[in-house]
Write a protein that holds these residues in place. Structure first.
Motif, PDB file in Angstrom:
ATOM      1  N   VAL A   1       0.843  -1.202   0.000  1.00  0.00           N
ATOM      2  CA  VAL A   1       0.000   0.000   0.000  1.00  0.00           C
ATOM      3  C   VAL A   1       0.878   1.250   0.000  1.00  0.00           C
ATOM      4  CG1 VAL A   1      -1.696   1.327   1.321  1.00  0.00           C
ATOM      5  CG2 VAL A   1      -1.961  -1.148   1.080  1.00  0.00           C
ATOM      6  N   LYS A   2       1.984   1.199   0.734  1.00  0.00           N
ATOM      7  CA  LYS A   2       2.913   2.328   0.732  1.00  0.00           C
ATOM      8  C   LYS A   2       3.533   2.511  -0.655  1.00  0.00           C
ATOM      9  CE  LYS A   2       4.214   1.764   5.614  1.00  0.00           C
ATOM     10  NZ  LYS A   2       5.347   1.489   6.552  1.00  0.00           N
ATOM     11  N   VAL A   3       3.832   1.379  -1.317  1.00  0.00           N
ATOM     12  CA  VAL A   3       4.352   1.455  -2.688  1.00  0.00           C
ATOM     13  C   VAL A   3       3.329   2.124  -3.600  1.00  0.00           C
ATOM     14  CG1 VAL A   3       5.022   0.094  -4.710  1.00  0.00           C
ATOM     15  CG2 VAL A   3       5.880  -0.528  -2.445  1.00  0.00           C
ATOM     16  N   GLN A   4       2.070   1.772  -3.423  1.00  0.00           N
ATOM     17  CA  GLN A   4       1.017   2.390  -4.231  1.00  0.00           C
ATOM     18  C   GLN A   4       0.976   3.896  -4.015  1.00  0.00           C
ATOM     19  OE1 GLN A   4      -3.357   0.950  -4.880  1.00  0.00           O
ATOM     20  NE2 GLN A   4      -3.392   2.162  -3.010  1.00  0.00           N
TER      21      GLN A   4
ATOM     22  N   GLU B   1      -4.575  -7.498  -3.429  1.00  0.00           N
ATOM     23  CA  GLU B   1      -5.727  -7.632  -2.541  1.00  0.00           C
ATOM     24  C   GLU B   1      -6.177  -6.306  -1.929  1.00  0.00           C
ATOM     25  OE1 GLU B   1      -7.295 -10.504   1.125  1.00  0.00           O
ATOM     26  OE2 GLU B   1      -5.220 -10.654   0.394  1.00  0.00           O
ATOM     27  N   TYR B   2      -5.229  -5.466  -1.506  1.00  0.00           N
ATOM     28  CA  TYR B   2      -5.586  -4.225  -0.839  1.00  0.00           C
ATOM     29  C   TYR B   2      -5.231  -2.984  -1.669  1.00  0.00           C
ATOM     30  CZ  TYR B   2      -6.182  -7.234   3.233  1.00  0.00           C
ATOM     31  OH  TYR B   2      -6.603  -8.215   4.091  1.00  0.00           O
ATOM     32  N   LEU B   3      -4.905  -3.192  -2.931  1.00  0.00           N
ATOM     33  CA  LEU B   3      -4.536  -2.073  -3.791  1.00  0.00           C
ATOM     34  C   LEU B   3      -5.725  -1.623  -4.633  1.00  0.00           C
ATOM     35  CD1 LEU B   3      -1.007  -3.236  -5.008  1.00  0.00           C
ATOM     36  CD2 LEU B   3      -1.627  -1.959  -2.935  1.00  0.00           C
ATOM     37  N   SER B   4      -5.666  -0.383  -5.056  1.00  0.00           N
ATOM     38  CA  SER B   4      -6.737   0.159  -5.891  1.00  0.00           C
ATOM     39  C   SER B   4      -6.595  -0.354  -7.321  1.00  0.00           C
ATOM     40  CB  SER B   4      -6.675   1.692  -5.901  1.00  0.00           C
ATOM     41  OG  SER B   4      -7.517   2.209  -6.915  1.00  0.00           O
ATOM     42  N   PRO B   5      -7.663  -0.891  -7.911  1.00  0.00           N
ATOM     43  CA  PRO B   5      -7.578  -1.352  -9.306  1.00  0.00           C
ATOM     44  C   PRO B   5      -7.350  -0.215 -10.295  1.00  0.00           C
ATOM     45  CG  PRO B   5      -9.854  -1.398  -8.536  1.00  0.00           C
ATOM     46  CD  PRO B   5      -9.001  -1.104  -7.326  1.00  0.00           C
ATOM     47  N   ARG B   6      -7.515   1.015  -9.840  1.00  0.00           N
ATOM     48  CA  ARG B   6      -7.218   2.157 -10.707  1.00  0.00           C
ATOM     49  C   ARG B   6      -5.732   2.478 -10.743  1.00  0.00           C
ATOM     50  NH1 ARG B   6     -11.983   3.419  -8.148  1.00  0.00           N
ATOM     51  NH2 ARG B   6     -10.890   4.441  -6.430  1.00  0.00           N
ATOM     52  N   VAL B   7      -4.983   1.914  -9.804  1.00  0.00           N
ATOM     53  CA  VAL B   7      -3.534   2.127  -9.745  1.00  0.00           C
ATOM     54  C   VAL B   7      -2.786   0.855 -10.121  1.00  0.00           C
ATOM     55  CG1 VAL B   7      -1.585   2.760  -8.270  1.00  0.00           C
ATOM     56  CG2 VAL B   7      -3.802   3.887  -7.956  1.00  0.00           C
ATOM     57  N   ALA B   8      -3.205  -0.260  -9.538  1.00  0.00           N
ATOM     58  CA  ALA B   8      -2.564  -1.549  -9.789  1.00  0.00           C
ATOM     59  C   ALA B   8      -3.446  -2.373 -10.718  1.00  0.00           C
ATOM     60  CB  ALA B   8      -2.325  -2.291  -8.475  1.00  0.00           C
TER      61      ALA B   8
ATOM     62  N   GLU C   1       1.229   4.364 -12.058  1.00  0.00           N
ATOM     63  CA  GLU C   1       0.538   3.087 -12.201  1.00  0.00           C
ATOM     64  C   GLU C   1       1.493   1.908 -12.041  1.00  0.00           C
ATOM     65  OE1 GLU C   1      -3.110   4.298 -15.261  1.00  0.00           O
ATOM     66  OE2 GLU C   1      -1.404   3.114 -15.984  1.00  0.00           O
ATOM     67  N   LEU C   2       0.924   0.800 -11.615  1.00  0.00           N
ATOM     68  CA  LEU C   2       1.623  -0.478 -11.485  1.00  0.00           C
ATOM     69  C   LEU C   2       0.855  -1.504 -12.308  1.00  0.00           C
ATOM     70  CD1 LEU C   2       3.368  -2.750 -10.076  1.00  0.00           C
ATOM     71  CD2 LEU C   2       1.738  -2.620  -8.196  1.00  0.00           C
ATOM     72  N   VAL C   3       1.542  -2.211 -13.209  1.00  0.00           N
ATOM     73  CA  VAL C   3       0.894  -3.224 -14.043  1.00  0.00           C
ATOM     74  C   VAL C   3       1.563  -4.565 -13.803  1.00  0.00           C
ATOM     75  CG1 VAL C   3       0.363  -3.997 -16.376  1.00  0.00           C
ATOM     76  CG2 VAL C   3       0.211  -1.568 -15.808  1.00  0.00           C
ATOM     77  N   LEU C   4       0.740  -5.572 -13.493  1.00  0.00           N
ATOM     78  CA  LEU C   4       1.210  -6.929 -13.279  1.00  0.00           C
ATOM     79  C   LEU C   4       0.796  -7.771 -14.485  1.00  0.00           C
ATOM     80  CD1 LEU C   4      -0.038  -7.311  -9.587  1.00  0.00           C
ATOM     81  CD2 LEU C   4       2.148  -6.383 -10.356  1.00  0.00           C
TER      82      LEU C   4
END
Length: 289
Positions: free
Chosen positions: A39-42, A73-80, A110-113
């Motif tokens: 979450v801090k990374v986000q 699991e706890y990240l925003s789908p708009r960011v991750a 943004e973060l993309v997996l």
């Protein structure tokens, strides 16, 4: 990075030396701690405009999806965002190979997996004959160059290979056969991978030889024990990102204003409510009526 020289039947080198498994309470506690750091990374990613790309590759049933699920699991789908591309369309097959992946790359913040990535060409496409030799070797030449372009652009690129033994993979396939919520994970391609274990091993070794380079190395995750794999992978990912706590204003909930007597809630009979299914589980004879 040292290359895997084990036989194809023990790809991850972990068979026979699994050791003790982490206790469930210890696993849950450490997973939550790592997820709190994610979450801090986000927050850091949004504040700095960083762009992060994480590739998840490996054998079928190696645990890639489970790791992705715990990360997001706890990240925003708009960011991750998760990029899990289907088979290419006819139009995409006529494009530059990397083109369909470029449109899924992150913008600032943004973060993309990637749940499988452009390395499909080095794995399933090579083994199953879905690409020509010319296309395959062109990919091998271009992949390090393409990734260097991303890195030069400032993208933080991380590549993880989830490695599982053939015995553990077969065990997981068998467990899916009788699991009604996971049977969909078994595809004809998965079953074919059992017969082509050594072919996939050779393809993986060839891929590593050409694309495991200092600028964008592969990090191998031993995944015969899923919980260990998740913790190891997430902890490593966090260790490679130069994030820090981002200051933010303290949030205080306002006092709820006094109720206005001018508002009257409409009668319940005017709305259609879902049946009380839980009450039926508790034995209420009036449930679901």
């Amino acid at each position: 990075m040292a290359k895997d020289k084990k036989s194809s039947s023990t790809e991850n080198g972990a068979s026979g030396r699994k050791g003790p498994k982490i206790a469930n309470d210890a696993y849950e506690a450490e997973l939550f701690r790592l997820q709190s750091e994610l979450v801090k990374v986000q927050q850091w990613t949004q504040a700095t405009g960083a762009r992060i790309v994480v590739l998840f590759e490996g054998r079928d049933a190696a645990g890639k999806g489970g790791a992705i699920k715990r990360i997001t699991e706890y990240l925003s789908p708009r960011v991750a965002r998760i990029a899990a591309l289907p088979a290419p369309t006819e139009r995409e097959r006529g494009q530059w190979y990397f083109q369909r992946y470029v449109q899924h790359l992150p913008a600032a913040g943004e973060l993309v997996l990637f749940d499988r990535s452009w390395y499909n060409r080095a794995g399933v496409e090579k083994v199953m004959g879905f690409c020509t030799d010319e296309e395959y070797w062109r990919f091998m030449r271009q992949a390090p160059v393409f990734e260097q372009m991303l890195i030069d652009e400032g993208v933080l690129l991380r590549k993880y290979w989830f490695s599982v033994s053939d015995a553990e993979q077969l065990k997981r396939f068998r467990s899916r056969l009788s699991d009604p919520v996971r049977q969909w994970k078994l595809s004809p391609m998965d079953l074919e991978s059992i017969n082509r274990w050594e072919d996939y091993s050779r393809a993986k070794d060839e891929m590593m030889a050409h694309t495991d380079v200092p600028a964008s190395p592969w990090f191998v995750v031993e995944s015969d024990i899923k919980k260990h794999a998740r913790l190891n992978m997430i902890a490593h990912l966090l260790s490679t990102i130069p994030y820090h706590d981002v200051p933010h204003e303290r949030i205080e909930l306002p006092e709820r204003p006094a109720s206005s007597r001018s508002y009257q809630r409409p009668p319940r009979e005017l709305s259609t409510y879902v049946p009380d299914h839980v009450a039926s589980l508790l034995g209420d004879p009036e449930a679901d009526r």
